[in-house]
Design a protein around this motif. Structure first.
Motif, PDB file in Angstrom:
ATOM      1  N   THR A 146      10.453  13.642  23.865  1.00  0.00           N
ATOM      2  CA  THR A 146      10.278  14.336  25.135  1.00  0.00           C
ATOM      3  C   THR A 146       8.973  15.127  25.122  1.00  0.00           C
ATOM      4  O   THR A 146       8.267  15.178  24.102  1.00  0.00           O
ATOM      5  CB  THR A 146      11.459  15.281  25.400  1.00  0.00           C
ATOM      6  N   ASP A 147       8.679  15.750  26.264  1.00  0.00           N
ATOM      7  CA  ASP A 147       7.473  16.586  26.328  1.00  0.00           C
ATOM      8  C   ASP A 147       7.564  17.766  25.371  1.00  0.00           C
ATOM      9  O   ASP A 147       6.558  18.169  24.768  1.00  0.00           O
ATOM     10  CB  ASP A 147       7.262  17.086  27.762  1.00  0.00           C
ATOM     11  N   GLU A 148       8.756  18.310  25.229  1.00  0.00           N
ATOM     12  CA  GLU A 148       8.928  19.432  24.297  1.00  0.00           C
ATOM     13  C   GLU A 148       8.676  18.985  22.857  1.00  0.00           C
ATOM     14  O   GLU A 148       8.100  19.736  22.059  1.00  0.00           O
ATOM     15  CB  GLU A 148      10.344  20.010  24.431  1.00  0.00           C
ATOM     16  N   ASP A 149       9.098  17.755  22.535  1.00  0.00           N
ATOM     17  CA  ASP A 149       8.842  17.250  21.185  1.00  0.00           C
ATOM     18  C   ASP A 149       7.349  17.123  20.918  1.00  0.00           C
ATOM     19  O   ASP A 149       6.859  17.487  19.844  1.00  0.00           O
ATOM     20  CB  ASP A 149       9.519  15.888  21.012  1.00  0.00           C
TER      21      ASP A 149
END
Length: 732
Positions: free
Chosen positions: A610-613
């Motif tokens: 994901t973007d957070e990753d």
């Protein structure tokens, strides 16, 4: 039906109005006017260079009402087209404009096919009428834009592009220049942004014998956009108008009209501010759509060598060739010796030429080819006989070239340039240090040991690539940061490694991540402290052994030899153990690192990040580039184009603002005596003399004293002297 006051044969606007309301009732009147048009046209064709106002009015009238009688007006456009084709250059300018406007009116009503009309207008671009050419250019762009508004008509676009391809080769320079302008404008509007348009401009426009067409084509690949400057100017104008309106509203009389005007200006300012905040939309650069960039670069370089045009045109050639070489990673080895001739401090636009040299550098160019360029810059710019600004520009240009081709720099030259890090001028010193920082990341082995600095974690992991070597990643770099926490993959403890057995767990985006990282860092620091203590203990043991080896002077020689042999055996066994331990630790660490990489690779293969990753990965990668000594990461991203500011950027001491200036002034007054005249009094609080007090009084109060200081006559001096002597006698 009898019509009173019928003026229709002579009043065409009235007839036009009536026909649009009721076409059937006025069909005979229209036929009468159409027959009049045909007869007038035959007369006009005999002498087309004369103006005919009646024919002008009839043509506009028929074009306005042609949609009401499509059968009767079927041949009307063809009459005008034939007349324009046969007498394009001999027609009267007013009549020619009239016929063109009539055809555009009918095209807007879809009474004429687009291809036929646009081909005619392209031919009319060769007419010696500047106003007509600009009018036709605007219509062609607008018409093609409208036709491709809903969906792109590929068949029509292909036909028009082929026609414009032949127009670019036209012998008439005005028609060729107008054609290339139309193609460039349609590309900027994202209408003809296909590779065919770009390659037509490259193959025909860039090698045109017409200089204006050549310059326009080169500017297209250089990305000169005058519209952006105009938009910036308009935005700044809106801000100025808003400030002026607010000031006028404060000063002027308050009225409803002025209040409304102020509200409108505020709305416009808000819209302009929103436009600034929106992300800018960039067209895909045309230089990426070329089919044969190598052939284009070679052709332009050959044209550059044989041209005798002014210096600005040569600079355009150099710029386009450098962009082609840098973006497509081409091989054009003759370009570098050619550009070396212009690398002189007195050369006009020399910073731009340095920019071209940097843009033409890339990793696939052998270092031996670019090294003469670096040596020329070093010999002509980076010498103490030049000013500090010239030296700093030379170092900046060297850095930009080496950023794109690190292997071009030799070890001896780099170490010589690195010695300028202690130069007296700060601009030179800063430029030299930026070059050192670059090679700390790229090739630290070329630097002197004291200039390499402390290795970061990213530098330790990075593999130095040889010429032509490509770095291939088996997984996403930094994916190991997504493994749950370091307790699962702690490399320092055997218990944790036994409990894990190489398993991985999905990342939980919790607030405790930062605490885990801090705990891991503390554990690592504690491990380092333990290692240091063990080293100290081993050192103490060695010293004790040495003391034992020395023995007493009273012992026999045999005992001394025995003791020495025993101590040497002990040292040998200790070294063996330590070496075995080091080998074991290194192998264990290598195995654990491999386990971590395998776990990260498995994570990347079995999970969608994901973007957070990716944010966590970027943060972990950024952290690797920073050490305790270096508080910020280095900028390693190589842009497609070299900014001129990166070469001309010279460190200058900035001027103080008012606050910082006052701070420095007040700091300098701290340990200094009070400013002003010293009266010499021992006690500051004692009274002053009348003379000192008189200096602070108003001049009117002391005017009589000033009068007495005026130069006296000899008679007045005698009187004053006599008075003084009499006074002294009385005192006795």
């Amino acid at each position: 039906m009898v019509r009173h006051n019928n003026q229709l044969p002579d009043n065409l606007p009235q007839l036009q109005n009536l026909i649009k309301r009721d076409p059937d009732s006025y069909k005979d009147d229209f036929r009468q006017q159409y027959q009049h048009f045909l007869s007038s046209l035959e007369v006009f064709a005999l002498n087309p260079s004369d103006e005919n106002k009646s024919l002008d009015e009839l043509v506009i009238f028929i074009a306005q009402v042609a949609q009401c009688y499509p059968e009767e007006c079927a041949k009307f456009p063809q009459h005008l087209v034939d007349l324009l084709k046969n007498h394009a250059t001999t027609l009267d300018p007013i009549m020619r404009n009239c016929f063109v406007k009539a055809l555009i009116l009918m095209r807007n009503k879809n009474l004429i096919p687009a291809i036929d009309l646009l081909e005619l207008f392209f031919q009319l671009l060769s007419c010696p009428d500047k106003n007509l050419r600009s009018f036709l250019q605007t219509h062609i762009i607008t018409d093609i834009k409208n036709m491709n508004a809903k969906h792109k008509d590929m068949k029509l676009n292909s036909t028009l592009q082929n026609f414009m391809y032949s127009m670019l080769k036209d012998a008439n320079p005005k028609a060729a220049k107008m054609s290339v302008d139309i193609m460039i404008e349609l590309y900027k509007k994202n209408i003809w942004n296909d590779p065919k348009t770009v390659n037509v401009i490259a193959t025909v426009g860039c090698f045109s014998k017409v200089m204006k067409v050549l310059v326009a084509s080169l500017k297209f690949f250089l990305g000169h956009d005058d519209d952006e400057k105009g938009s910036d100017d308009s935005d700044s104008g809106d801000e100025v108008d808003l400030k002026g309106a607010l000031m006028q509203n404060r000063v002027n009389k308050k009225t409803k009209k002025r209040k409304k005007q102020l509200e409108q200006i505020k709305k416009q300012a808000v819209k302009a501010q929103k436009k600034k905040k929106n992300a800018p939309a960039f067209n895909f650069s045309g230089i990426h759509l070329l089919h044969n960039p190598q052939g284009l670069a070679e052709g332009l370089f050959k044209q550059l060598q044989s041209t005798n045009e002014r210096f600005e045109v040569k600079l355009m050639h150099l710029d386009v060739i450098s962009r082609l070489i840098g973006i497509h990673q081409l091989f054009l080895f003759g370009y570098y010796p050619y550009i070396t001739r212009f690398l002189q401090p007195h050369q006009r636009q020399v910073t731009r030429i340095m920019q071209f040299a940097a843009q033409a550098s890339h990793e696939l160019v052998p270092g031996d080819i670019i090294e003469p360029v670096l040596k020329t810059i070093a010999n002509n710019f980076i010498t103490e006989r030049n000013s500090s600004d010239v030296m700093a520009i030379g170092l900046n240009a060297t850095r930009e070239i080496c950023m794109r081709c690190p292997l071009a720099m030799g070890e001896d030259l780099l170490r010589d340039l690195a010695m300028y890090k202690t130069y007296k001028e700060k601009s030179v010193m800063m430029a030299a240090r930026s070059l050192i920082m670059l090679y700390r990341e790229q090739l630290p082995a070329l630097l002197h040991k004291k200039d390499r600095g402390r290795l970061t974690e990213a530098q330790a992991e990075r593999k130095i690539r040889a010429y032509g070597e490509v770095e291939v990643h088996e997984t996403i770099p930094g994916a190991e940061a997504l493994l749950k926490d370091s307790k699962e993959i702690d490399l320092g403890s055997d218990d944790d490694s036994d409990s894990n057995d190489g398993e991985w767990v999905n990342v939980s985006h919790s607030d405790d991540e930062g605490e885990n990282v801090n705990e891991n860092e503390e554990e690592a620091e504690s491990d380092e402290d333990v290692d240091e203590e063990e080293e100290d203990d081993s050192g103490d043991e060695n010293t004790d052994d040495d003391d034992d080896e020395s023995g007493d002077d009273e012992e026999d020689e045999e005992e001394e030899t025995l003791d020495k042999s025993e101590s040497s055996d002990k040292e040998h066994t200790k070294k063996k153990k330590s070496s075995n331990d080091d080998v074991g630790n290194s192998t264990e660490k290598d195995v654990q690192v491999l386990d971590v990489k395998e776990a990260a690779q498995e994570l990347a293969m079995t999970r969608i990040f994901t973007d957070e990753d990716f944010k966590r990965i970027n943060a972990a990668q950024l952290k690797k580039t920073v050490t305790n000594a270096r508080k910020r990461p280095l900028e390693k991203d190589r842009a497609e184009f070299v900014k001129l500011n990166s070469i001309e950027m010279i460190y200058k001491k900035r001027k103080h603002d008012k606050e910082s200036r006052l701070e420095t002034v007040m700091a300098g007054r701290k340990d200094r005596e009070k400013f002003g005249w010293k009266d010499g009094r021992k006690n500051e609080h004692s009274s002053k003399t009348n003379r000192e007090k008189g200096k602070q009084k108003n001049f009117v109060m002391m005017r009589h004293k000033a009068r007495s200081k005026v130069k006296k006559s000899f008679r007045d001096k005698q009187k004053a002297m006599r008075k003084h002597l009499l006074h002294q006698k009385k005192m006795k």
